[in-house]
Design an enzyme around this catalytic site. Sequence first.
Site, short mmCIF file in Angstrom:
data_model
loop_
_atom_site.label_atom_id
_atom_site.label_comp_id
_atom_site.label_asym_id
_atom_site.label_seq_id
_atom_site.Cartn_x
_atom_site.Cartn_y
_atom_site.Cartn_z
N SER A 1 -10.87 -25.06 -22.58
CA SER A 1 -12.23 -25.59 -22.64
C SER A 1 -12.64 -26.39 -21.40
CB SER A 1 -12.42 -26.43 -23.91
OG SER A 1 -12.21 -25.62 -25.06
N ASN B 1 -10.46 -16.46 -16.37
CA ASN B 1 -9.86 -15.47 -17.28
C ASN B 1 -10.98 -14.90 -18.14
OD1 ASN B 1 -8.48 -14.10 -19.26
ND2 ASN B 1 -7.53 -15.90 -20.19
N GLU C 1 -1.82 -24.82 -20.79
CA GLU C 1 -2.97 -24.57 -21.66
C GLU C 1 -2.61 -24.95 -23.10
OE1 GLU C 1 -5.84 -21.48 -19.89
OE2 GLU C 1 -4.32 -20.39 -20.98
N HIS D 1 -0.05 -15.79 -21.62
CA HIS D 1 -1.20 -16.48 -22.21
C HIS D 1 -0.98 -16.66 -23.72
CE1 HIS D 1 -5.24 -17.30 -23.62
NE2 HIS D 1 -5.51 -17.70 -22.39
N GLU E 1 -2.84 -16.28 -26.17
CA GLU E 1 -3.35 -15.18 -27.00
C GLU E 1 -2.38 -14.01 -27.01
OE1 GLU E 1 -7.20 -15.09 -25.12
OE2 GLU E 1 -7.61 -17.04 -26.04
N LYS F 1 -10.91 -12.56 -20.24
CA LYS F 1 -10.48 -12.06 -21.56
C LYS F 1 -11.12 -10.69 -21.82
CE LYS F 1 -9.71 -16.76 -22.94
NZ LYS F 1 -9.45 -17.70 -24.00
N GLY G 1 -10.67 -22.26 -26.16
CA GLY G 1 -11.81 -21.67 -26.84
C GLY G 1 -12.33 -22.50 -28.00
P1 PGA Z 1 -11.27 -21.45 -22.60
O1 PGA Z 1 -10.04 -20.46 -22.31
O2 PGA Z 1 -11.68 -22.03 -21.27
O3 PGA Z 1 -12.33 -20.58 -23.19
O4 PGA Z 1 -10.78 -22.50 -23.52
C1 PGA Z 1 -9.04 -20.79 -21.39
C2 PGA Z 1 -7.99 -19.71 -21.37
O5 PGA Z 1 -7.72 -19.13 -22.42
O6 PGA Z 1 -7.41 -19.41 -20.31
#
Ligand code: PGA
Length: 251
Positions: A214, A9, A168, A96, A98, A11, A174
């Site tokens: 992460s 992803n 997740e 997601h 976010e 982003k 993140g």
């Molecule tokens: P990250 O993000 O690996 O940076 O924690 C995962 C995601 O948001 O899909």
Amino acid sequence: MRKKVIAGNWKMYNDIPASVNLISELKKSLSGQEIKADVIICPPFTSLDTAKTLIEGSVIKLGAQNMYFEENGAYTGEISASMLKSAGCEFVILGHSERRTIFLENDQLINKKIKKALSSALKPIFCVGETLQQRESGTTESVIKTQVTEGLSGVSAEDLKKIIIAYEPVWAIGTGKTASPDQAQEVHKFIRTLVEKLYSKEAADEIIIQYGGSVKPENASLLLSQPDVDGALVGGACLKAESFFSIIKAA
Ligand code: PGA
């Protein structure tokens, strides 16, 4: 045996030139290697068409990060399922965290998007996860149960086969904090059992459940070796070809 699925992803990172670089590097790493996992990249909308051309003939598959559920119309700033199809997408990330927190998407909206994606021959990567506060107050399972049940409302058993669920935990996205392999396995098992209750044993055995939050080369092997962890949705670590490739190799 479920095949592992590793998705990146991106982003809101990488303009078109940076996307060309990242895909070229990833292709270099992958070429000549025996890759046992499915590999998906989800660049920003503006890079999809370029990505489609670049990944031709490679093992890499293409996904988007979001879409709107209407066919077309006066929805300034939105992108439809058929637009994503025509840009070469096979997958689309939906729900997601976010999107849920920053753009206030709720389970009902996500459900509409999932159904539209399915009827447009796009495969949803459907994200669910609890916040730190929810985990600490002991409501992880009820939060996940609501998100999964509402998100899949009205989805047929046949269509379920096209869905990937991504667990997740919001507190792990993140942040550099990863769920421990045991914590991930516990929730993955819970989701699989829930799918069995909502659909069938067969559906539960088949469904791909990715872990995200992460994931990095250093923790990928242990997470991916859990019996109910069928892959990873990778954010930060997919922005460098080398680290994304290490995670693919771990799978
Ligand atoms: P990250 O993000 O690996 O940076 O924690 C995962 C995601 O948001 O899909």
